[in-house]
Design a protein around this motif. Structure first.
Motif, PDB file in Angstrom:
ATOM      1  N   GLY A   1      -0.693  -5.927  -1.687  1.00  0.00           N
ATOM      2  CA  GLY A   1      -1.569  -6.973  -1.155  1.00  0.00           C
ATOM      3  C   GLY A   1      -1.823  -6.846   0.336  1.00  0.00           C
ATOM      4  O   GLY A   1      -2.409  -7.737   0.953  1.00  0.00           O
ATOM      5  N   MET A   2      -1.380  -5.715   0.935  1.00  0.00           N
ATOM      6  CA  MET A   2      -1.628  -5.513   2.365  1.00  0.00           C
ATOM      7  C   MET A   2      -3.105  -5.186   2.546  1.00  0.00           C
ATOM      8  O   MET A   2      -3.618  -4.263   1.906  1.00  0.00           O
ATOM      9  N   PRO A   3      -3.830  -5.923   3.404  1.00  0.00           N
ATOM     10  CA  PRO A   3      -5.265  -5.684   3.550  1.00  0.00           C
ATOM     11  C   PRO A   3      -5.547  -4.264   4.034  1.00  0.00           C
ATOM     12  O   PRO A   3      -4.876  -3.766   4.944  1.00  0.00           O
ATOM     13  N   GLY A   4      -6.513  -3.623   3.388  1.00  0.00           N
ATOM     14  CA  GLY A   4      -6.921  -2.274   3.807  1.00  0.00           C
ATOM     15  C   GLY A   4      -5.930  -1.187   3.464  1.00  0.00           C
ATOM     16  O   GLY A   4      -6.135  -0.032   3.811  1.00  0.00           O
ATOM     17  N   ALA A   5      -4.827  -1.529   2.801  1.00  0.00           N
ATOM     18  CA  ALA A   5      -3.824  -0.510   2.488  1.00  0.00           C
ATOM     19  C   ALA A   5      -3.692  -0.384   0.978  1.00  0.00           C
ATOM     20  O   ALA A   5      -3.519  -1.377   0.285  1.00  0.00           O
ATOM     21  N   ASN A   6      -3.780   0.843   0.492  1.00  0.00           N
ATOM     22  CA  ASN A   6      -3.557   1.078  -0.933  1.00  0.00           C
ATOM     23  C   ASN A   6      -2.077   1.396  -1.079  1.00  0.00           C
ATOM     24  O   ASN A   6      -1.672   2.558  -1.031  1.00  0.00           O
ATOM     25  N   TYR A   7      -1.265   0.355  -1.191  1.00  0.00           N
ATOM     26  CA  TYR A   7       0.184   0.529  -1.139  1.00  0.00           C
ATOM     27  C   TYR A   7       0.810  -0.259  -2.285  1.00  0.00           C
ATOM     28  O   TYR A   7       0.548  -1.452  -2.443  1.00  0.00           O
TER      29      TYR A   7
ATOM     30  N   VAL B   1      12.289  -2.497  -3.827  1.00  0.00           N
ATOM     31  CA  VAL B   1      13.200  -1.408  -3.460  1.00  0.00           C
ATOM     32  C   VAL B   1      12.493  -0.214  -2.851  1.00  0.00           C
ATOM     33  O   VAL B   1      13.092   0.563  -2.120  1.00  0.00           O
ATOM     34  N   ALA B   2      11.199  -0.016  -3.159  1.00  0.00           N
ATOM     35  CA  ALA B   2      10.526   1.189  -2.676  1.00  0.00           C
ATOM     36  C   ALA B   2       9.019   0.989  -2.666  1.00  0.00           C
ATOM     37  O   ALA B   2       8.491   0.044  -3.251  1.00  0.00           O
ATOM     38  N   GLY B   3       8.329   1.908  -1.991  1.00  0.00           N
ATOM     39  CA  GLY B   3       6.877   1.867  -1.910  1.00  0.00           C
ATOM     40  C   GLY B   3       6.263   3.168  -2.394  1.00  0.00           C
ATOM     41  O   GLY B   3       6.939   4.190  -2.519  1.00  0.00           O
ATOM     42  N   LEU B   4       4.977   3.116  -2.647  1.00  0.00           N
ATOM     43  CA  LEU B   4       4.243   4.258  -3.192  1.00  0.00           C
ATOM     44  C   LEU B   4       2.887   4.333  -2.514  1.00  0.00           C
ATOM     45  O   LEU B   4       2.174   3.333  -2.424  1.00  0.00           O
ATOM     46  N   MET B   5       2.539   5.518  -2.022  1.00  0.00           N
ATOM     47  CA  MET B   5       1.235   5.681  -1.387  1.00  0.00           C
ATOM     48  C   MET B   5       0.702   7.085  -1.610  1.00  0.00           C
ATOM     49  O   MET B   5       1.446   8.004  -1.960  1.00  0.00           O
ATOM     50  N   THR B   6      -0.598   7.237  -1.396  1.00  0.00           N
ATOM     51  CA  THR B   6      -1.238   8.547  -1.524  1.00  0.00           C
ATOM     52  C   THR B   6      -0.892   9.408  -0.315  1.00  0.00           C
ATOM     53  O   THR B   6      -0.823   8.909   0.807  1.00  0.00           O
ATOM     54  N   MET B   7      -0.693  10.700  -0.559  1.00  0.00           N
ATOM     55  CA  MET B   7      -0.428  11.642   0.541  1.00  0.00           C
ATOM     56  C   MET B   7      -1.546  11.563   1.571  1.00  0.00           C
ATOM     57  O   MET B   7      -2.723  11.645   1.205  1.00  0.00           O
ATOM     58  N   PRO B   8      -1.215  11.445   2.851  1.00  0.00           N
ATOM     59  CA  PRO B   8      -2.264  11.461   3.880  1.00  0.00           C
ATOM     60  C   PRO B   8      -2.978  12.826   3.900  1.00  0.00           C
ATOM     61  O   PRO B   8      -2.374  13.846   3.569  1.00  0.00           O
ATOM     62  N   GLU B   9      -4.256  12.792   4.306  1.00  0.00           N
ATOM     63  CA  GLU B   9      -5.070  14.026   4.334  1.00  0.00           C
ATOM     64  C   GLU B   9      -4.392  15.159   5.099  1.00  0.00           C
ATOM     65  O   GLU B   9      -4.375  16.295   4.657  1.00  0.00           O
ATOM     66  N   ASN B  10      -3.830  14.811   6.287  1.00  0.00           N
ATOM     67  CA  ASN B  10      -3.258  15.887   7.117  1.00  0.00           C
ATOM     68  C   ASN B  10      -2.055  16.538   6.430  1.00  0.00           C
ATOM     69  O   ASN B  10      -1.807  17.735   6.585  1.00  0.00           O
ATOM     70  N   ALA B  11      -1.327  15.762   5.625  1.00  0.00           N
ATOM     71  CA  ALA B  11      -0.184  16.329   4.895  1.00  0.00           C
ATOM     72  C   ALA B  11      -0.680  17.283   3.808  1.00  0.00           C
ATOM     73  O   ALA B  11      -0.097  18.350   3.585  1.00  0.00           O
ATOM     74  N   LEU B  12      -1.775  16.901   3.143  1.00  0.00           N
ATOM     75  CA  LEU B  12      -2.353  17.778   2.117  1.00  0.00           C
ATOM     76  C   LEU B  12      -2.838  19.077   2.738  1.00  0.00           C
ATOM     77  O   LEU B  12      -2.630  20.167   2.194  1.00  0.00           O
TER      78      LEU B  12
END
Length: 258
Positions: free
Chosen positions: A37-43, A53-64
């Protein structure tokens, strides 16, 4: 999250397919996931019961772009992120992402130890007490394990950074010593020099508590996970297994029964 300086306070999976990862871990570990529910964040938040206990997010572009594989990241609580980041650098580690704020959540930095194992520093924004799970509760992270570049230099680094204490050292024969460590009077993990046959660079691994190991392995296999080592019994009578999820992130399971 007031577990004090030096406690692991959060865990985060950065991956290439968050929907698949969400379904995988909900099934294998028994988490229930919800959007943050964080605005602007797909988290996404992974909850054990009603405790985050934990979070999940998409790999940032620079990491890819850098071909960094999906991985779990551990956040270690500190009294002051800026001071801790400077100390990491002074002790031979590196600061990869300078301290910055997550609005209304806290302040963090991404760093590595002197041999390149990644972790995050974190200080929460509020004084609010987070409900806490017992270390051995199902769905919690029951153990933290460092496959170190060199145990002899890494242990003093973490001792100096976080006040961790040396506990028992287990002789693993040709593989060397598996050094247990404690924080706040409780054993929270172990570290050893990474065996030469492990292809990955030094890394932190996290053990998710499940009720029964074989059933959890079967759920993982059915959803495309792979066992890379184990299952095996460890001192204290627990059973563990080291796995890779369908997107390629390492994870581990621990249970008191097969």
């Amino acid at each position: 999250m007031s577990k004090g300086h030096g406690a692991f306070v959060w865990y985060e999976l950065m991956t290439t397919d968050t929907k698949a990862a969400e379904a995988f871990y909900d099934d294998v570990v028994g988490w229930n996931s919800v959007d943050s529910g964080m605005p602007g964040a797909n988290y996404t938040l992974f909850n054990a019961g009603d405790v985050r206990v934990a979070g999940l997010m998409t790999m940032p572009e620079n990491a890819l772009k850098m071909n960094i594989p999906p991985a779990w990241l551990g956040y270690i609580g500190v009294d002051d992120v800026d001071i801790a980041a400077k100390k990491v650098a002074k002790l031979g580690g590196k600061v990869h992402r300078e301290p910055e704020d997550i609005p209304s959540i806290g302040r963090f930095a991404i760093v590595t130890d002197p041999h390149g194992a990644v972790f995050a520093l974190f200080k929460g924004a509020g004084d609010g007490e987070m409900p806490e799970l017992a270390q051995n509760a199902n769905g919690n992270i029951g153990w933290h394990e460092l496959m170190a570049g060199d145990l002899a230099t890494e242990f003093p680094f973490y001792q100096e950074m976080f006040g961790w204490k040396k506990d028992e050292g287990l002789d693993m024969g040709d593989m060397g010593i598996y050094q247990l460590f404690s924080h706040g009077g409780a054993q929270i993990g172990g570290m050893m020099t990474k065996p030469a046959n492990v292809p990955a660079p030094p890394y932190w691994g996290f053990y998710f508590n499940v009720d029964a190991l074989d059933a959890a392995i079967a759920r993982s296999n059915a959803k495309g996970g792979k066992v890379v080592n184990g299952p095996m019994e460890v001192p204290g009578g627990a059973w563990v297994v080291n796995c890779v999820d369908p997107q390629g992130a390492y994870f581990n399971l621990v249970a008191m029964k097969r």
